[in-house]
Design a protein around this motif. Structure first.
Motif, PDB file in Angstrom:
ATOM      1  N   LEU A   1      22.702  66.472  18.779  1.00 40.51           N
ATOM      2  CA  LEU A   1      23.364  65.829  17.657  1.00 40.51           C
ATOM      3  C   LEU A   1      24.842  66.188  17.685  1.00 40.51           C
ATOM      4  O   LEU A   1      25.202  67.368  17.667  1.00 40.51           O
ATOM      5  N   PRO A   2      25.746  65.207  17.733  1.00 35.38           N
ATOM      6  CA  PRO A   2      27.172  65.523  17.743  1.00 35.38           C
ATOM      7  C   PRO A   2      27.567  66.379  16.540  1.00 35.38           C
ATOM      8  O   PRO A   2      27.160  66.104  15.411  1.00 35.38           O
ATOM      9  N   GLY A   3      28.318  67.437  16.802  1.00 36.18           N
ATOM     10  CA  GLY A   3      28.755  68.323  15.735  1.00 36.18           C
ATOM     11  C   GLY A   3      27.821  69.485  15.476  1.00 36.18           C
ATOM     12  O   GLY A   3      28.143  70.371  14.676  1.00 36.18           O
ATOM     13  N   SER A   4      26.662  69.527  16.135  1.00 44.36           N
ATOM     14  CA  SER A   4      25.729  70.642  15.949  1.00 44.36           C
ATOM     15  C   SER A   4      26.087  71.771  16.897  1.00 44.36           C
ATOM     16  O   SER A   4      26.823  71.603  17.867  1.00 44.36           O
ATOM     17  N   PHE A   5      25.542  72.961  16.611  1.00 38.21           N
ATOM     18  CA  PHE A   5      25.825  74.154  17.388  1.00 38.21           C
ATOM     19  C   PHE A   5      24.561  74.633  18.090  1.00 38.21           C
ATOM     20  O   PHE A   5      23.466  74.581  17.532  1.00 38.21           O
ATOM     21  N   SER A   6      24.729  75.161  19.302  1.00 37.55           N
ATOM     22  CA  SER A   6      23.612  75.657  20.089  1.00 37.55           C
ATOM     23  C   SER A   6      23.406  77.145  19.846  1.00 37.55           C
ATOM     24  O   SER A   6      24.234  77.975  20.221  1.00 37.55           O
ATOM     25  N   PHE A   7      22.290  77.503  19.202  1.00 40.91           N
ATOM     26  CA  PHE A   7      21.860  78.892  19.057  1.00 40.91           C
ATOM     27  C   PHE A   7      20.388  78.950  19.436  1.00 40.91           C
ATOM     28  O   PHE A   7      19.505  78.880  18.590  1.00 40.91           O
TER      29      PHE A   7
ATOM     30  N   ARG B   1      25.782  66.568   6.201  1.00 40.70           N
ATOM     31  CA  ARG B   1      25.985  68.017   6.262  1.00 40.70           C
ATOM     32  C   ARG B   1      27.078  68.372   7.272  1.00 40.70           C
ATOM     33  O   ARG B   1      27.906  69.248   7.027  1.00 40.70           O
ATOM     34  N   ILE B   2      27.055  67.723   8.415  1.00 41.55           N
ATOM     35  CA  ILE B   2      28.097  67.994   9.413  1.00 41.55           C
ATOM     36  C   ILE B   2      29.457  67.567   8.882  1.00 41.55           C
ATOM     37  O   ILE B   2      30.457  68.294   9.027  1.00 41.55           O
ATOM     38  N   GLU B   3      29.527  66.416   8.244  1.00 34.26           N
ATOM     39  CA  GLU B   3      30.804  65.956   7.689  1.00 34.26           C
ATOM     40  C   GLU B   3      31.305  66.883   6.588  1.00 34.26           C
ATOM     41  O   GLU B   3      32.522  67.018   6.391  1.00 34.26           O
ATOM     42  N   ALA B   4      30.399  67.546   5.885  1.00 29.38           N
ATOM     43  CA  ALA B   4      30.780  68.468   4.809  1.00 29.38           C
ATOM     44  C   ALA B   4      31.184  69.844   5.340  1.00 29.38           C
ATOM     45  O   ALA B   4      31.628  70.704   4.571  1.00 29.38           O
ATOM     46  N   GLY B   5      31.029  70.071   6.650  1.00 28.78           N
ATOM     47  CA  GLY B   5      31.399  71.354   7.230  1.00 28.78           C
ATOM     48  C   GLY B   5      30.292  72.390   7.236  1.00 28.78           C
ATOM     49  O   GLY B   5      30.536  73.553   7.567  1.00 28.78           O
ATOM     50  N   ASP B   6      29.079  71.974   6.851  1.00 28.78           N
ATOM     51  CA  ASP B   6      27.957  72.899   6.935  1.00 28.78           C
ATOM     52  C   ASP B   6      27.541  73.059   8.398  1.00 28.78           C
ATOM     53  O   ASP B   6      27.903  72.262   9.256  1.00 28.78           O
ATOM     54  N   TRP B   7      26.767  74.084   8.670  1.00 30.50           N
ATOM     55  CA  TRP B   7      26.347  74.345  10.044  1.00 30.50           C
ATOM     56  C   TRP B   7      24.960  73.752  10.288  1.00 30.50           C
ATOM     57  O   TRP B   7      23.994  74.101   9.594  1.00 30.50           O
TER      58      TRP B   7
ATOM     59  N   VAL C   1      23.061  76.479   6.178  1.00 27.56           N
ATOM     60  CA  VAL C   1      22.502  76.276   7.513  1.00 27.56           C
ATOM     61  C   VAL C   1      21.354  75.277   7.446  1.00 27.56           C
ATOM     62  O   VAL C   1      20.470  75.380   6.587  1.00 27.56           O
ATOM     63  N   THR C   2      21.389  74.314   8.363  1.00 24.60           N
ATOM     64  CA  THR C   2      20.273  73.397   8.580  1.00 24.60           C
ATOM     65  C   THR C   2      19.804  73.585  10.016  1.00 24.60           C
ATOM     66  O   THR C   2      20.621  73.689  10.934  1.00 24.60           O
ATOM     67  N   LEU C   3      18.494  73.657  10.225  1.00 28.21           N
ATOM     68  CA  LEU C   3      17.937  73.954  11.538  1.00 28.21           C
ATOM     69  C   LEU C   3      17.381  72.702  12.210  1.00 28.21           C
ATOM     70  O   LEU C   3      16.733  71.871  11.559  1.00 28.21           O
ATOM     71  N   LEU C   4      17.625  72.600  13.508  1.00 24.81           N
ATOM     72  CA  LEU C   4      17.040  71.562  14.342  1.00 24.81           C
ATOM     73  C   LEU C   4      16.169  72.230  15.404  1.00 24.81           C
ATOM     74  O   LEU C   4      16.590  73.219  16.013  1.00 24.81           O
ATOM     75  N   ALA C   5      14.972  71.713  15.616  1.00 26.29           N
ATOM     76  CA  ALA C   5      14.068  72.343  16.581  1.00 26.29           C
ATOM     77  C   ALA C   5      13.104  71.318  17.136  1.00 26.29           C
ATOM     78  O   ALA C   5      12.917  70.232  16.572  1.00 26.29           O
ATOM     79  N   GLY C   6      12.468  71.710  18.237  1.00 19.49           N
ATOM     80  CA  GLY C   6      11.465  70.836  18.823  1.00 19.49           C
ATOM     81  C   GLY C   6      10.167  70.823  18.057  1.00 19.49           C
ATOM     82  O   GLY C   6       9.370  69.894  18.201  1.00 19.49           O
ATOM     83  N   SER C   7       9.926  71.858  17.236  1.00 18.94           N
ATOM     84  CA  SER C   7       8.660  71.943  16.514  1.00 18.94           C
ATOM     85  C   SER C   7       8.843  72.680  15.203  1.00 18.94           C
ATOM     86  O   SER C   7       9.812  73.436  15.013  1.00 18.94           O
ATOM     87  N   ALA C   8       7.880  72.482  14.292  1.00 19.19           N
ATOM     88  CA  ALA C   8       7.892  73.204  13.022  1.00 19.19           C
ATOM     89  C   ALA C   8       7.698  74.693  13.248  1.00 19.19           C
ATOM     90  O   ALA C   8       8.201  75.522  12.475  1.00 19.19           O
TER      91      ALA C   8
END
Length: 461
Positions: free
Chosen positions: A286-292, A265-271, A312-319
């Motif tokens: 994660l390299p290439g991810s954005f902090s929001f 996803r990062i290589e494809a330019g998605d956020w 958009v793909t989300l990264l988080a500490g919990s569900a």
């Protein structure tokens, strides 16, 4: 739960702090009306169940610019009458309401529509009449402020500002001083013309402090227009969504994204968006991810900056954090998430996590003695004009993605008012391959005392 009708209305606030907005549920112990519901109507339905009341009427003060309404979906779900200004050009069935119309929801819930143009041309306020008066002012009269008049285009701004002044005086003239003022906007919302004051107010209190009621129309218009700053780009998508009659959001959990999928996803330019705090992001991401971070106005800034057509793909500490972010994004019409992953950087990348340096204004003052660095101020133009670091380049955060070529070469220190926006901006620059440091510090409290030269705003007059 069965309740009996009361002689005093119960007015309950449904807060949406991430957008700076409020909705209201008002009941008499048996039936309820709702003012300006947000899109995630399950909150309204849960509150009605808790109170043991039935929602029979839904009212919109205006076609909203800062969120997707839940009014249409709530009315369909409950069978309630949906009251929208008769002059609003919408594509769904509604109960048209006009200035002076009185809707008798029950013996003690009697709502009178008051035409209060200024935020929009067709804006209505609703006065709850009786021994315990309230006025639901939407984006008209706020706490110590008014709704901004520029959201319908520059060509209408001055006219709407004049109408806003007139509307404020109409409310103050027609309603008792004891009437509780219940606005929709103004609690951090960009729909407010200026920062609002306090957490509650009355018509009488507004007569003592609100510029719209203290200044002449010419003074008010000049002050209002001079104070306007940028507002989120996604506002342009809200009005078309709201006149179409939006459905309730889909809040099923997004699919799981593993390490390989995140890399693709990062290589494809998605956020790929990291929802953790900026301190956690700084320590490893994660390299290439954005902090929001979810600890700030997450959906406002992501909605503002997200390019059209980008997923958009989300990264988080919990569900639970993923679910909260998904709910917030649904309020501004971002429905289709590409996926999500929980845990930490070790769960998201097969390689080494990236880090982002955080610093203070004092650190910036020290480092300037040792090597040349550039300073990027990602605050909005009015903030920058009110005082800024000498030599700082101002590119507002909401415009940064489209103006990356204006960021100076070399090492860049990014700052805002407190650190939240600075970290977002620094993460965007870092993902683009730039050498960056995020200033996680209070500009107002510490920039001047840190020894970094400041340019003060010129004195008026």
């Amino acid at each position: 739960m069965t309740t009996t009708a009361t002689t005093t209305p119960t007015v309950l606030t449904i807060e949406t702090s991430s957008l700076g907005d409020r909705s209201y549920l008002v009941h008499d112990g048996q039936v309820a009306l709702v003012i300006d519901p947000q899109r995630d109507i399950d909150r309204v339905l849960a509150l009605a169940r808790q109170e043991g009341v039935r929602v029979t009427h839904v009212f919109e003060t205006h076609i909203h610019n800062d969120y997707v309404t839940g009014g249409y979906a709530l009315a369909r779900e409950t069978g309630a009458a949906y009251h929208v200004n008769a002059d609003d050009d919408v594509s769904f069935d509604r109960v048209p309401v006009r200035d002076g119309d009185v809707v008798e929801v029950s013996d003690i819930l009697r709502l009178r529509a008051v035409h209060t143009p200024g935020h929009t041309f067709t804006h209505l306020s609703y006065a709850l009449e009786g021994d315990h008066p309230y006025v639901f002012t939407g984006g008209s009269l706020l706490f110590g402020s008014t709704g901004r008049p520029d959201l319908l285009g520059e060509e209408h701004t001055e006219e709407l500002a004049r109408l806003q002044h007139r509307s404020a005086h109409r409310l103050a003239g027609e309603l008792p001083e004891a009437a509780q003022v219940m606005p929709t906007h103004g609690f951090g919302s960009f729909c407010s013309a200026t920062q609002t004051e306090g957490d509650a107010s009355t018509i009488g209190k507004e007569q003592e402090k609100n510029p719209a009621l203290l200044l002449t129309v010419e003074e008010f218009v000049r002050q209002t227009l001079d104070g306007l700053d940028l507002y989120p780009a996604y506002y342009a998508r809200m009005q078309p969504a709201n006149v179409a009659g939006p459905d309730a959001p889909r809040l099923d959990p997004p699919g799981r994204a593993d390490k390989d999928e995140l890399r693709r996803r990062i290589e494809a330019g998605d956020w790929v968006v990291d929802l953790r705090t900026r301190t956690a992001f700084s320590a490893g991401h994660l390299p290439g991810s954005f902090s929001f971070g979810l600890d700030g106005q997450f959906s406002t800034w992501l909605g503002w900056m997200l390019p059209a057509g980008v997923t958009v793909t989300l990264l988080a500490g919990s569900a639970e954090d993923v679910a909260e972010a998904q709910r917030e994004l649904s309020r501004i019409g971002v429905d289709d998430l590409a996926g999500a992953a929980t845990g930490g950087p070790a769960d998201w990348t097969a390689g080494e996590p990236a880090t982002l340096p955080l610093a203070t204004f004092a650190d910036l003052a020290q480092v300037r003695h040792h090597r040349p660095v550039s300073v990027l101020d990602v605050r909005n133009p009015k903030e920058h004009a009110d005082g800024h670091l000498e030599g700082a380049v101002n590119v507002p955060l909401g415009q940064l993605v489209d103006r990356l070529d204006e960021v100076p070469e070399g090492e860049v220190w990014v700052h805002c008012a407190s650190g939240y926006r600075a970290t977002i901006g620094a993460s965007v620059l870092q993902a683009a391959g730039r050498d960056v440091v995020a200033v996680d510090d209070s500009f107002e409290e510490n920039a001047g005392s840190a020894g970094v030269p400041l340019v003060e705003a010129p004195e008026e007059g």
